[in-house]
Design a protein around this motif. Structure first.
Motif, PDB file in Angstrom:
ATOM      1  N   GLN A 168       0.835  -1.197   0.000  1.00  0.00           N
ATOM      2  CA  GLN A 168       0.000   0.000   0.000  1.00  0.00           C
ATOM      3  C   GLN A 168       0.876   1.256   0.000  1.00  0.00           C
ATOM      4  O   GLN A 168       0.612   2.197  -0.740  1.00  0.00           O
ATOM      5  CB  GLN A 168      -0.915   0.002   1.216  1.00  0.00           C
ATOM      6  N   GLU A 169       1.915   1.284   0.788  1.00  0.00           N
ATOM      7  CA  GLU A 169       2.789   2.451   0.842  1.00  0.00           C
ATOM      8  C   GLU A 169       3.528   2.641  -0.477  1.00  0.00           C
ATOM      9  O   GLU A 169       3.694   3.757  -0.938  1.00  0.00           O
ATOM     10  CB  GLU A 169       3.776   2.330   1.997  1.00  0.00           C
ATOM     11  N   ARG A 170       3.975   1.579  -1.094  1.00  0.00           N
ATOM     12  CA  ARG A 170       4.675   1.687  -2.375  1.00  0.00           C
ATOM     13  C   ARG A 170       3.758   2.232  -3.453  1.00  0.00           C
ATOM     14  O   ARG A 170       4.209   2.912  -4.358  1.00  0.00           O
ATOM     15  CB  ARG A 170       5.221   0.322  -2.802  1.00  0.00           C
ATOM     16  N   PHE A 197       0.963  10.237  -9.447  1.00  0.00           N
ATOM     17  CA  PHE A 197       1.993   9.237  -9.709  1.00  0.00           C
ATOM     18  C   PHE A 197       1.911   8.188  -8.625  1.00  0.00           C
ATOM     19  O   PHE A 197       1.717   8.515  -7.454  1.00  0.00           O
ATOM     20  CB  PHE A 197       3.391   9.875  -9.650  1.00  0.00           C
ATOM     21  N   ARG A 198       2.070   6.930  -8.989  1.00  0.00           N
ATOM     22  CA  ARG A 198       2.162   5.874  -7.980  1.00  0.00           C
ATOM     23  C   ARG A 198       3.598   5.871  -7.453  1.00  0.00           C
ATOM     24  O   ARG A 198       4.555   6.032  -8.214  1.00  0.00           O
ATOM     25  CB  ARG A 198       1.824   4.517  -8.570  1.00  0.00           C
ATOM     26  N   HIS A 199       3.724   5.675  -6.161  1.00  0.00           N
ATOM     27  CA  HIS A 199       5.064   5.651  -5.558  1.00  0.00           C
ATOM     28  C   HIS A 199       5.924   4.580  -6.217  1.00  0.00           C
ATOM     29  O   HIS A 199       7.114   4.792  -6.461  1.00  0.00           O
ATOM     30  CB  HIS A 199       4.952   5.426  -4.043  1.00  0.00           C
ATOM     31  N   SER A 200       5.334   3.450  -6.530  1.00  0.00           N
ATOM     32  CA  SER A 200       6.086   2.369  -7.179  1.00  0.00           C
ATOM     33  C   SER A 200       6.599   2.797  -8.559  1.00  0.00           C
ATOM     34  O   SER A 200       7.691   2.399  -8.967  1.00  0.00           O
ATOM     35  CB  SER A 200       5.231   1.107  -7.283  1.00  0.00           C
ATOM     36  N   ALA A 201       5.845   3.632  -9.277  1.00  0.00           N
ATOM     37  CA  ALA A 201       6.290   4.115 -10.598  1.00  0.00           C
ATOM     38  C   ALA A 201       7.481   5.059 -10.443  1.00  0.00           C
ATOM     39  O   ALA A 201       8.412   5.037 -11.262  1.00  0.00           O
ATOM     40  CB  ALA A 201       5.143   4.818 -11.322  1.00  0.00           C
ATOM     41  N   VAL A 202       7.469   5.863  -9.401  1.00  0.00           N
ATOM     42  CA  VAL A 202       8.600   6.760  -9.136  1.00  0.00           C
ATOM     43  C   VAL A 202       9.835   5.941  -8.794  1.00  0.00           C
ATOM     44  O   VAL A 202      10.936   6.211  -9.297  1.00  0.00           O
ATOM     45  CB  VAL A 202       8.259   7.757  -8.001  1.00  0.00           C
ATOM     46  N   ASN A 203       9.665   4.897  -7.976  1.00  0.00           N
ATOM     47  CA  ASN A 203      10.803   4.028  -7.644  1.00  0.00           C
ATOM     48  C   ASN A 203      11.352   3.322  -8.878  1.00  0.00           C
ATOM     49  O   ASN A 203      12.568   3.184  -9.025  1.00  0.00           O
ATOM     50  CB  ASN A 203      10.397   3.011  -6.578  1.00  0.00           C
ATOM     51  N   ARG A 204      10.463   2.862  -9.780  1.00  0.00           N
ATOM     52  CA  ARG A 204      10.924   2.223 -11.029  1.00  0.00           C
ATOM     53  C   ARG A 204      11.713   3.218 -11.873  1.00  0.00           C
ATOM     54  O   ARG A 204      12.738   2.875 -12.462  1.00  0.00           O
ATOM     55  CB  ARG A 204       9.742   1.678 -11.829  1.00  0.00           C
TER      56      ARG A 204
END
Length: 71
Positions: A11-13, A54-61
């Motif tokens: 959820q956080e990601r 933006f999804r946090h996971s997309a920023v991390n990718r």
């Protein structure tokens, strides 16, 4: 209806972030992030009505891809 398991880490990601929050994470001006978005060079984002998120996971990718490209 399929029940999705509740996982706090997942959820956080996948937390939704504003353009200002993403710019803060990347430590860049908001204008740069807007330019990258229009050019298709920034993290993958999407519109929710008139707002860009933006999804946090997309920023991390995006960060991981940039790191890998520079090695």
């Amino acid at each position: 209806m399929t029940k999705v398991p509740h996982d706090r880490n997942t959820q956080e990601r996948d937390e939704l972030l504003t353009i200002n929050e993403v710019a803060d994470i990347l430590k860049i001006p908001v204008g740069t992030l807007r330019k990258w978005r229009t050019e298709g060079n920034g993290p993958e984002g999407f519109r929710l009505g008139k707002y860009v998120r933006f999804r946090h996971s997309a920023v991390n990718r995006f960060i991981s891809a940039r790191e890998a490209a520079n090695q």
